[in-house]
Design a protein around this motif. Sequence first.
Motif, PDB file in Angstrom:
ATOM      1  N   LEU A   1       0.832  -1.267   0.119  1.00  8.83           N
ATOM      2  CA  LEU A   1       0.020   0.071  -0.107  1.00  8.83           C
ATOM      3  C   LEU A   1       1.039   1.328   0.024  1.00  8.83           C
ATOM      4  O   LEU A   1       1.652   1.347   0.875  1.00  8.83           O
ATOM      5  CB  LEU A   1      -0.820   0.040   1.261  1.00  8.83           C
ATOM      6  CG  LEU A   1      -1.629   1.392   1.554  1.00  8.83           C
ATOM      7  CD1 LEU A   1      -2.597   1.713   0.343  1.00  8.83           C
ATOM      8  CD2 LEU A   1      -2.123   1.106   2.838  1.00  8.83           C
TER       9      LEU A   1
ATOM     10  N   VAL B   1       0.954   5.420   0.043  1.00  3.97           N
ATOM     11  CA  VAL B   1       0.013   6.410   0.793  1.00  3.97           C
ATOM     12  C   VAL B   1       0.836   7.762   0.531  1.00  3.97           C
ATOM     13  O   VAL B   1       1.992   8.056   0.760  1.00  3.97           O
ATOM     14  CB  VAL B   1      -0.237   6.530   2.249  1.00  3.97           C
ATOM     15  CG1 VAL B   1      -1.152   7.469   2.612  1.00  3.97           C
ATOM     16  CG2 VAL B   1      -0.992   5.069   2.387  1.00  3.97           C
TER      17      VAL B   1
ATOM     18  N   THR C   1      -6.110  12.856   0.109  1.00  5.57           N
ATOM     19  CA  THR C   1      -4.901  11.653   0.283  1.00  5.57           C
ATOM     20  C   THR C   1      -5.190  10.540  -0.746  1.00  5.57           C
ATOM     21  O   THR C   1      -6.154   9.992  -0.896  1.00  5.57           O
ATOM     22  CB  THR C   1      -5.310  11.012   1.672  1.00  5.57           C
ATOM     23  OG1 THR C   1      -5.082  11.860   2.695  1.00  5.57           O
ATOM     24  CG2 THR C   1      -4.499   9.670   1.882  1.00  5.57           C
TER      25      THR C   1
ATOM     26  N   TYR D   1      -4.219   6.820  -2.581  1.00  6.61           N
ATOM     27  CA  TYR D   1      -3.668   5.652  -2.285  1.00  6.61           C
ATOM     28  C   TYR D   1      -3.237   4.860  -3.352  1.00  6.61           C
ATOM     29  O   TYR D   1      -3.947   5.097  -4.489  1.00  6.61           O
ATOM     30  CB  TYR D   1      -4.413   4.991  -1.066  1.00  6.61           C
ATOM     31  CG  TYR D   1      -6.025   4.688  -1.803  1.00  6.61           C
ATOM     32  CD1 TYR D   1      -6.352   3.500  -2.592  1.00  6.61           C
ATOM     33  CD2 TYR D   1      -6.925   5.327  -1.780  1.00  6.61           C
ATOM     34  CE1 TYR D   1      -7.399   3.247  -3.194  1.00  6.61           C
ATOM     35  CE2 TYR D   1      -8.280   5.254  -2.420  1.00  6.61           C
ATOM     36  CZ  TYR D   1      -8.368   3.976  -2.954  1.00  6.61           C
ATOM     37  OH  TYR D   1      -9.496   3.690  -3.634  1.00  6.61           O
TER      38      TYR D   1
ATOM     39  N   CYS E   1      -6.065   2.094  -7.227  1.00  7.59           N
ATOM     40  CA  CYS E   1      -5.555   3.230  -6.498  1.00  7.59           C
ATOM     41  C   CYS E   1      -6.845   4.410  -6.524  1.00  7.59           C
ATOM     42  O   CYS E   1      -7.996   4.047  -7.188  1.00  7.59           O
ATOM     43  CB  CYS E   1      -4.703   3.767  -7.708  1.00  7.59           C
ATOM     44  SG  CYS E   1      -4.925   4.535  -9.103  1.00  7.59           S
TER      45      CYS E   1
ATOM     46  N   THR F   1      -8.317   8.014  -4.582  1.00  3.90           N
ATOM     47  CA  THR F   1      -8.131   9.131  -3.556  1.00  3.90           C
ATOM     48  C   THR F   1      -9.465   9.209  -2.316  1.00  3.90           C
ATOM     49  O   THR F   1     -10.326   8.694  -2.326  1.00  3.90           O
ATOM     50  CB  THR F   1      -8.300  10.676  -4.082  1.00  3.90           C
ATOM     51  OG1 THR F   1      -9.494  10.862  -4.799  1.00  3.90           O
ATOM     52  CG2 THR F   1      -6.949  10.661  -5.161  1.00  3.90           C
TER      53      THR F   1
ATOM     54  N   LEU G   1      -8.515   4.750   4.703  1.00  9.19           N
ATOM     55  CA  LEU G   1      -7.508   4.023   4.669  1.00  9.19           C
ATOM     56  C   LEU G   1      -8.000   2.469   5.228  1.00  9.19           C
ATOM     57  O   LEU G   1      -7.546   1.510   4.512  1.00  9.19           O
ATOM     58  CB  LEU G   1      -6.374   4.490   5.125  1.00  9.19           C
ATOM     59  CG  LEU G   1      -5.659   5.421   4.079  1.00  9.19           C
ATOM     60  CD1 LEU G   1      -4.463   6.031   5.108  1.00  9.19           C
ATOM     61  CD2 LEU G   1      -5.080   4.769   2.918  1.00  9.19           C
TER      62      LEU G   1
ATOM     63  N   ALA H   1       2.987  -1.199   4.015  1.00 11.88           N
ATOM     64  CA  ALA H   1       2.699   0.041   3.546  1.00 11.88           C
ATOM     65  C   ALA H   1       3.929   0.917   3.423  1.00 11.88           C
ATOM     66  O   ALA H   1       4.860   0.792   4.232  1.00 11.88           O
ATOM     67  CB  ALA H   1       1.545   0.879   4.702  1.00 11.88           C
TER      68      ALA H   1
ATOM     69  N   ILE I   1       4.792   5.189   3.075  1.00  9.11           N
ATOM     70  CA  ILE I   1       4.218   6.398   3.100  1.00  9.11           C
ATOM     71  C   ILE I   1       5.173   7.502   2.738  1.00  9.11           C
ATOM     72  O   ILE I   1       6.256   7.655   3.305  1.00  9.11           O
ATOM     73  CB  ILE I   1       3.222   6.542   4.571  1.00  9.11           C
ATOM     74  CG1 ILE I   1       2.656   7.791   4.378  1.00  9.11           C
ATOM     75  CG2 ILE I   1       4.186   6.541   5.843  1.00  9.11           C
ATOM     76  CD1 ILE I   1       1.494   7.697   5.754  1.00  9.11           C
TER      77      ILE I   1
ATOM     78  N   ALA J   1      -3.148   8.506   8.671  1.00 12.01           N
ATOM     79  CA  ALA J   1      -2.896   7.445   7.961  1.00 12.01           C
ATOM     80  C   ALA J   1      -2.087   6.323   8.660  1.00 12.01           C
ATOM     81  O   ALA J   1      -2.148   5.148   8.386  1.00 12.01           O
ATOM     82  CB  ALA J   1      -2.160   7.741   6.587  1.00 12.01           C
TER      83      ALA J   1
ATOM     84  N   ALA K   1       0.898   8.046  -4.935  1.00 12.75           N
ATOM     85  CA  ALA K   1       0.869   7.112  -3.775  1.00 12.75           C
ATOM     86  C   ALA K   1       1.496   5.640  -4.453  1.00 12.75           C
ATOM     87  O   ALA K   1       1.935   5.149  -3.801  1.00 12.75           O
ATOM     88  CB  ALA K   1      -0.779   6.950  -3.285  1.00 12.75           C
TER      89      ALA K   1
END
Length: 167
Positions: free
Chosen positions: A9, A11, A18, A20, A35, A37, A57, A69, A71, A93, A148
């Motif tokens: 994932l 972010v 945000t 993803y 994907c 937002t 999320l 993940a 980020i 997040a 992301a």
Amino acid sequence: MSAKVVRILGVDPGSRITGYGVIATEGQNIGFIACGTIRTTHEKDFSRRLSVIFNGLNEVILTHKPEVAAIEDVFVDRNPRSALKLGHARGAAIVAIMQHSMEAFDYTARKVKQAISGYGQADKKQVQHMVKVLLELEKSPSSDAADALAVAICHAHHLRYGERLNC
């Protein structure tokens, strides 16, 4: 012996939008999963915006079941107040990620751009284009979703090449 499939994932935190992205890696192969937002602009109260990010999320994680993940880290440009809000969004997040017992890896925007385009100063259009090419997508995702996905791809490269890439 085949390589293990890992779902990542990515972010791109933001207090209003945000992004993803979820990818799957297996050895040298990287595949697109999803994907999008998470938009908080309908909420006037900032605390409620953080809740929208957290809940959004959580839903992405439950739906796509990533194992790890990545980020994007916060950067301070000219406006410290904006950086503080971005930090809060990033915190929401991270708490969503941690709630699912996932490990979270931090990458600076510069390192993500370097991993995706070979140039740490690449603009949003270049990142979008490279994400489209690398994931063999028919069209470019929105800039927040592309960012992301770029973070997730950067982590996939890090898994493959480790510190040699310096992501």
